[in-house]
Design a protein around this motif. Sequence first.
Motif, PDB file in Angstrom:
ATOM      1  N   SER A   1       0.840  -1.206   0.000  1.00 42.33           N
ATOM      2  CA  SER A   1       0.000   0.000   0.000  1.00 42.33           C
ATOM      3  C   SER A   1       0.870   1.249   0.000  1.00 42.33           C
ATOM      4  CB  SER A   1      -0.893   0.013   1.241  1.00 42.33           C
ATOM      5  OG  SER A   1      -0.094   0.181   2.415  1.00 42.33           O
TER       6      SER A   1
ATOM      7  N   GLU B   1      -4.222   9.206   3.794  1.00 38.10           N
ATOM      8  CA  GLU B   1      -5.619   9.223   4.255  1.00 38.10           C
ATOM      9  C   GLU B   1      -6.587   9.007   3.092  1.00 38.10           C
ATOM     10  OE1 GLU B   1      -5.229  12.177   8.165  1.00 38.10           O
ATOM     11  OE2 GLU B   1      -5.918  12.972   6.232  1.00 38.10           O
TER      12      GLU B   1
ATOM     13  N   GLU C   1      -5.939   7.322   0.336  1.00 32.52           N
ATOM     14  CA  GLU C   1      -5.859   5.902  -0.008  1.00 32.52           C
ATOM     15  C   GLU C   1      -6.714   5.075   0.954  1.00 32.52           C
ATOM     16  OE1 GLU C   1      -2.333   2.574  -0.548  1.00 32.52           O
ATOM     17  OE2 GLU C   1      -2.428   3.755   1.304  1.00 32.52           O
ATOM     18  N   LYS C   2      -6.595   5.327   2.247  1.00 34.97           N
ATOM     19  CA  LYS C   2      -7.335   4.548   3.247  1.00 34.97           C
ATOM     20  C   LYS C   2      -8.846   4.725   3.092  1.00 34.97           C
ATOM     21  CE  LYS C   2      -5.207   4.592   7.446  1.00 34.97           C
ATOM     22  NZ  LYS C   2      -4.465   5.216   8.594  1.00 34.97           N
ATOM     23  N   ALA C   3      -9.256   5.948   2.799  1.00 31.07           N
ATOM     24  CA  ALA C   3     -10.687   6.206   2.608  1.00 31.07           C
ATOM     25  C   ALA C   3     -11.216   5.470   1.383  1.00 31.07           C
ATOM     26  CB  ALA C   3     -10.927   7.710   2.467  1.00 31.07           C
TER      27      ALA C   3
ATOM     28  N   LEU D   1     -10.011   2.680   0.099  1.00 31.43           N
ATOM     29  CA  LEU D   1     -10.060   1.258   0.404  1.00 31.43           C
ATOM     30  C   LEU D   1     -11.300   0.926   1.235  1.00 31.43           C
ATOM     31  CD1 LEU D   1      -6.297   0.600   1.244  1.00 31.43           C
ATOM     32  CD2 LEU D   1      -7.553  -0.273  -0.744  1.00 31.43           C
ATOM     33  N   LYS D   2     -11.672   1.805   2.166  1.00 31.80           N
ATOM     34  CA  LYS D   2     -12.872   1.586   2.992  1.00 31.80           C
ATOM     35  C   LYS D   2     -14.135   1.581   2.142  1.00 31.80           C
ATOM     36  CE  LYS D   2     -11.312   3.291   7.486  1.00 31.80           C
ATOM     37  NZ  LYS D   2     -11.503   4.340   8.554  1.00 31.80           N
ATOM     38  N   LYS D   3     -14.108   2.299   1.023  1.00 31.75           N
ATOM     39  CA  LYS D   3     -15.258   2.355   0.114  1.00 31.75           C
ATOM     40  C   LYS D   3     -15.281   1.178  -0.857  1.00 31.75           C
ATOM     41  CE  LYS D   3     -15.652   7.406   0.166  1.00 31.75           C
ATOM     42  NZ  LYS D   3     -15.530   8.651  -0.646  1.00 31.75           N
ATOM     43  N   GLY D   4     -14.316   0.252  -0.701  1.00 32.87           N
ATOM     44  CA  GLY D   4     -14.298  -0.923  -1.550  1.00 32.87           C
ATOM     45  C   GLY D   4     -13.467  -0.786  -2.815  1.00 32.87           C
ATOM     46  N   LYS D   5     -12.712   0.298  -2.933  1.00 32.62           N
ATOM     47  CA  LYS D   5     -11.864   0.474  -4.102  1.00 32.62           C
ATOM     48  C   LYS D   5     -10.700  -0.524  -4.064  1.00 32.62           C
ATOM     49  CE  LYS D   5     -14.046   4.142  -5.688  1.00 32.62           C
ATOM     50  NZ  LYS D   5     -14.800   4.095  -6.979  1.00 32.62           N
TER      51      LYS D   5
ATOM     52  N   ARG E   1      -6.739  -1.846  -4.623  1.00 37.90           N
ATOM     53  CA  ARG E   1      -5.443  -1.268  -4.224  1.00 37.90           C
ATOM     54  C   ARG E   1      -5.001  -0.203  -5.222  1.00 37.90           C
ATOM     55  NH1 ARG E   1      -0.711  -2.144  -6.333  1.00 37.90           N
ATOM     56  NH2 ARG E   1       1.166  -1.548  -5.169  1.00 37.90           N
TER      57      ARG E   1
ATOM     58  N   ALA F   1      -7.178   2.924  -5.109  1.00 37.57           N
ATOM     59  CA  ALA F   1      -6.936   3.709  -3.898  1.00 37.57           C
ATOM     60  C   ALA F   1      -5.666   4.544  -4.020  1.00 37.57           C
ATOM     61  CB  ALA F   1      -6.859   2.777  -2.695  1.00 37.57           C
TER      62      ALA F   1
END
Length: 628
Positions: A145, A218, A220-222, A224-228, A230, A233
């Motif tokens: 990541s 941040e 990238e992390k957001a 990934l939380k939305k299902g994107k 790697r 993101a």
Amino acid sequence: MKRILTLLLCLSFAGAALGQQTQKPVLHGKNWMAITGKPLAATAGSMTFQKGGNAVDAACAMLAATCTMWDVLSWGGETQALIYNPKTKKVIAINAMGVAPTGATAAFFKGKGYSFPPEYGPLAATTPGTPGGLLYMLANYGTLSLEQVLAPAMEMASGYPIEAQTANSFEREKERLKQWPYSKKVFLPHLGQKREAPEAGEIFVQKDLLATLTKMVETEKAALKKGKSRKEAIMAAYDRFYTGDIAKEFVRGCQEQGGLITMQDLAKWKPIEEEPLSVNYKGIEVYKLKQWTQGPVMLQALNILENFDLKSMGHNSPKYIHTLYQTMNLTYADRDFYYGDSYFAPQEPIKGLLSKEYAKQRASLIQFDKNNPNIGPGDPYPFEAKGLKNPYLKLLKERGYEMDTTKRNFAPTHDIRNGSSKVDYEKRLWLGTTTVEAADKEGWVVSITPSGGWNPAVIAGNTGVGMSQRMQSFVLDPELNPFNVVEPGKRPRVTLTPSMALKDGKPFLSFAVQGGDTQDQNLLQFFLNVADFGMNVQQASEAPNFNTNQLWLSLGGTKTDDRKPKPGQILLHDSTPEEVRAQLKKMGYILSFDDRTSGPINAIYFDWKHGSFWGGSSNHGEDYGIGW
């Protein structure tokens, strides 16, 4: 008797080179190798490998760390990379060079009294390329990541013990840095004191840069939380840098200080994945980036040198030095006139320039009894396509070149005069960057020569990001180079030139060096040290070499006199024997000497017999490698 003495002299040079002791040991590893411009940054690469990352992940971590350490570059600079993909067994090129911004025209700079775009300040800046290049490489070819890869750089931005080299450069340049409020805030934490820059070993904190990197992670992390995915993101972080709040603050800070970069400039720019250029030298495929860099210079030189038995001359014998010097002058003359951004018209005649037949014609121009101060560009157009005419013959003749090869009058008449002082000239010749080399047991190999945003850098607003100074590599006058005239959206023809070589379809060498116009001079000699003289990578990186000044400088100065060639001037290593010096003087060379004749060369050799890596990192500079 004279021929016998010459033969013995050549043999002694070859023997001395092969038996040389190195100041630094060869690195060995079987799992991975990480080499770059600073020890802490090499450690960042090793940390990334230990997290399970591949060579692309590690290279990106080292790139981020060197930018954060201001190792003669920063986050707003440019990145040029070659990557060997073991899945496709091909070398790819990453073009992450920024472009000239809106309003950057020849007329604009001429109106300000410049002969070239400025060397320093906001008007020297192309759009940032390094963040986009790093994120593109990581998203498409890495495995970790962005948070994992940026972790070392972010820890350093929060505070790391700064080394003397960088700290002292801030102190030396403090009067210039004080012109730019955001640079002054970062680089001079002790304003009003006798020493205003940090001291060596002091914890150097970059709060604004840390905030910028944190925003990217941040994002990238957001995502990934939305299902994107790697990749999606990581590219979301890319979008925030080039179109979001980071971009807005960068543009605001740039324009506040007099720069030209707009939001549209950032949004339109994209890194480009390209097919690299290559030539075959004695069974070795050597790869370079396209002609928006100076990389093809080395490929042209190898084509010319293939016509000679270099090994029989003896390493660094007078004949060897003379042959390479004349070859480099021929190829740099072509570079200075024919290289430029291949995505803009006119189209460079690169097929002709890399033709083996053209190389033979150029090789025939070498005079073996003396230096030729009148070398200039050749005519590659007949080798580009049958019957093709050179549209620049008239321009070349106006410059003072004679294209009739029988007359051997190739230099502009105004090139033979003295320019600025020797110290200023060599400073511009040697302007540095850094390099990143990485390889892993899965077969991924990365060679990067990033640069730009070096000290003294203008930091753009509260981003902590230093702006590039690469605009200075454009020309304003098509008589100097019709392919490299500044224009909005165009890339300057840069000196930055990572290198890679394959043999029998497998990686053979990955190598790069810092040092402005000398890069491909030094890389050529390094490569020949390995390929023709059998040196290991550490011996080859430390071996004495030489530089020609018979070329137009790509960096420094704003007047034509600052950049003119110095025909016959040669920089030799202090260890050069007296008999070599005497013979070169007889051939018309103007000699100078130094204990440093190359920027730091970093390289990886692939030992397929034993299934291991050999790493080399030369004894100049602070470059450092770690293998496992």
